[in-house]
Design a protein around this motif. Sequence first.
Motif, short mmCIF file in Angstrom:
data_model
loop_
_atom_site.label_atom_id
_atom_site.label_comp_id
_atom_site.label_asym_id
_atom_site.label_seq_id
_atom_site.Cartn_x
_atom_site.Cartn_y
_atom_site.Cartn_z
N GLU A 95 0.83 -1.21 0.00
CA GLU A 95 0.00 0.00 0.00
C GLU A 95 0.86 1.25 0.00
OE1 GLU A 95 -3.54 0.20 2.35
OE2 GLU A 95 -3.72 -1.99 2.46
N ARG A 99 0.82 4.25 -2.89
CA ARG A 99 0.69 5.68 -2.59
C ARG A 99 1.87 6.47 -3.17
NH1 ARG A 99 -1.07 3.51 2.40
NH2 ARG A 99 0.99 3.87 3.33
N ALA A 107 -4.47 4.72 -5.02
CA ALA A 107 -3.99 3.56 -4.27
C ALA A 107 -5.16 2.82 -3.63
CB ALA A 107 -2.99 4.00 -3.21
N ALA A 108 -6.08 3.57 -3.02
CA ALA A 108 -7.25 2.93 -2.40
C ALA A 108 -8.10 2.22 -3.43
CB ALA A 108 -8.07 3.98 -1.66
N VAL A 111 -6.44 -1.13 -4.38
CA VAL A 111 -6.66 -2.11 -3.31
C VAL A 111 -8.11 -2.61 -3.36
CG1 VAL A 111 -6.76 -2.43 -0.81
CG2 VAL A 111 -4.83 -1.21 -1.85
#
Length: 204
Positions: A95, A99, A107-108, A111
Amino acid sequence: MSSQEQPLSIRTARADDVDAVVAALTTAFFSDPVWGPAFPDPGRRAAQAGALWRLFAASALRYPWLLVTEHVEAAALWIPPGGTELTDEEEHGFEAFLRETTDAGTAAGIVGILEPMESARPQEPHFYLSLLGTHDDHRGKGLGMGLLSASLDRIDEMNMPAYLESSNPVANDKRYASLGFEPIGELTMPTGHRVTTMWRPARD
């Protein structure tokens, strides 16, 4: 047998193939229904996505299952039974890596794509097709499906099943079905796009 019917020559990728593998995957997934929107800035998409594909490709060199056509026009990244896409160290820093190479929102979102895919993966030992792509300069020649078919011949020799996620169901589900994959589920991504999970039973 004519020259057009000769089996496609494939080989295991080497470390010096990684740049070409990344180039093939970056162009192949640039406009993918799932992976395109995952990198929402088109001007930065190639660099950001390329960093992700490089991480996966370089890590896959741990196994002899990053398969490519002779001049790396196409690449198939397989994870063998019991294997993982990333090392423990890479997974721990994943993670933060996202970022650093994208931004917090992107990034979120990545994921949010990968986690349901990982959760849906069957527990039965299998070969997992993490990524399959053909460079845009070589599309339309049957190289991607030829590489997949030749990969499956190797897997069949081991009498093992195979699993994949089809991120472009309209374009690819029928192609995968032609090689023996069967749909076993559907995932809805945060973008609303759907992914078909597909399984190919072991063959003697």
